[in-house]
Design an enzyme around this catalytic site. Structure first.
Site, short mmCIF file in Angstrom:
data_model
loop_
_atom_site.label_atom_id
_atom_site.label_comp_id
_atom_site.label_asym_id
_atom_site.label_seq_id
_atom_site.Cartn_x
_atom_site.Cartn_y
_atom_site.Cartn_z
CD GLU A 31 -2.50 1.25 2.75
OE1 GLU A 31 -2.83 0.17 3.28
OE2 GLU A 31 -2.74 2.35 3.25
NE ARG B 91 -0.74 8.86 4.86
CZ ARG B 91 -0.50 8.13 5.93
NH1 ARG B 91 0.53 8.40 6.71
NH2 ARG B 91 -1.27 7.13 6.23
CB THR C 204 -3.68 8.31 2.41
OG1 THR C 204 -2.74 7.58 3.19
CG2 THR C 204 -4.08 9.54 3.21
CE LYS D 122 -6.26 2.21 7.39
NZ LYS D 122 -5.11 2.65 6.58
#
Ligand code: 3PG
Length: 216
Positions: A48, A52, A76, A136
């Site tokens: 992953e 960001r 994100t 998640k």
């Protein structure tokens, strides 16, 4: 357009590939390929890359193109438009710290496996109603950790979680021992200093330890 169930099955299949999903925040896109190769060599193929940094999409593109053994996705994800950006870059799944209707709609339209984040029982119930079976749990350590996951096992039977946030090599085994934990996410397998100095051997060793962790 795919059914939500198909996306959830696809996400569960990705989560089943390894007990730990490295959460990677890439500052220099040139580090992405050697980092991905070290993690894959260690036995962690599902990666992953968080959206960001400026380098994130280029990092996903490079890993998708040059490390075919990796299953690279984006973390994100906060903006529905990012699904298309991730898909174009070659990303194969998307992870969000939370959930909005717009994100679920974009996931459905893109057909991309999506792992939305929850922190409460009610949030998990909303996503269950929408057909998501794997969620998640974020930020895991701050939001109740193991105690939370254990406590929701009976009432939210059928849901499985990928706890992420504050998990370490020391705490991961206890999470993975729970029957409703599909995998855990964490950045500990790729310390930023090791990435910055190109210490791929250390990262491969950390990945191998994480890959050897047992799941229920
Ligand atoms: C994050 O927010 O960066 C991820 O959830 C990973 O968290 P961690 O750095 O605590 O493993």
């Amino acid at each position: 357009m795919e059914r939500q169930g198909d996306m959830t099955d696809a996400m569960a299949a990705i989560a089943a590939r390894a007990p730990v999903i490295p959460v990677l925040t890439i500052d220099e896109h040139e580090t992405a390929v050697p980092l991905a190769r070290a993690l894959v060599r260690g036995g962690l193929p599902v990666l992953e890359i968080t959206l960001r940094t400026e380098a994130a999409l280029e990092a996903i593109r490079a890993v998708a193109a040059e490390v075919p053994e990796a299953v690279v996705g984006a973390g994100t994800v906060l903006d529905p438009r990012q699904f298309e950006q991730v898909r174009r870059a070659g990303g194969r799944f998307a992870v969000s710290p939370g959930y909005t209707d717009a994100l679920a709609g974009a996931a459905r339209s893109s057909g991309m496996p999506f792992l939305p984040g929850v922190q409460t029982v009610s949030e998990a119930m909303v996503l269950r109603e929408l057909g998501f079976g794997i969620l998640k749990f974020f930020p895991a350590d701050a939001a109740g950790g193991l105690t939370w996951i254990k406590a929701v096992g009976a009432p939210l039977a059928g849901l499985r979680f990928c706890p992420t946030g504050g998990i370490t090599a020391e705490t991961a085994p206890a999470y993975l021992a729970l029957p409703n934990v599909a995998c855990v996410g964490g950045s500990w397998v790729a310390p930023r200093v090791a990435v910055a100095t190109g210490d791929w051997q250390s990262i491969e060793r950390l990945a191998a330890k994480a890959a050897a962790l047992k799941r229920r």
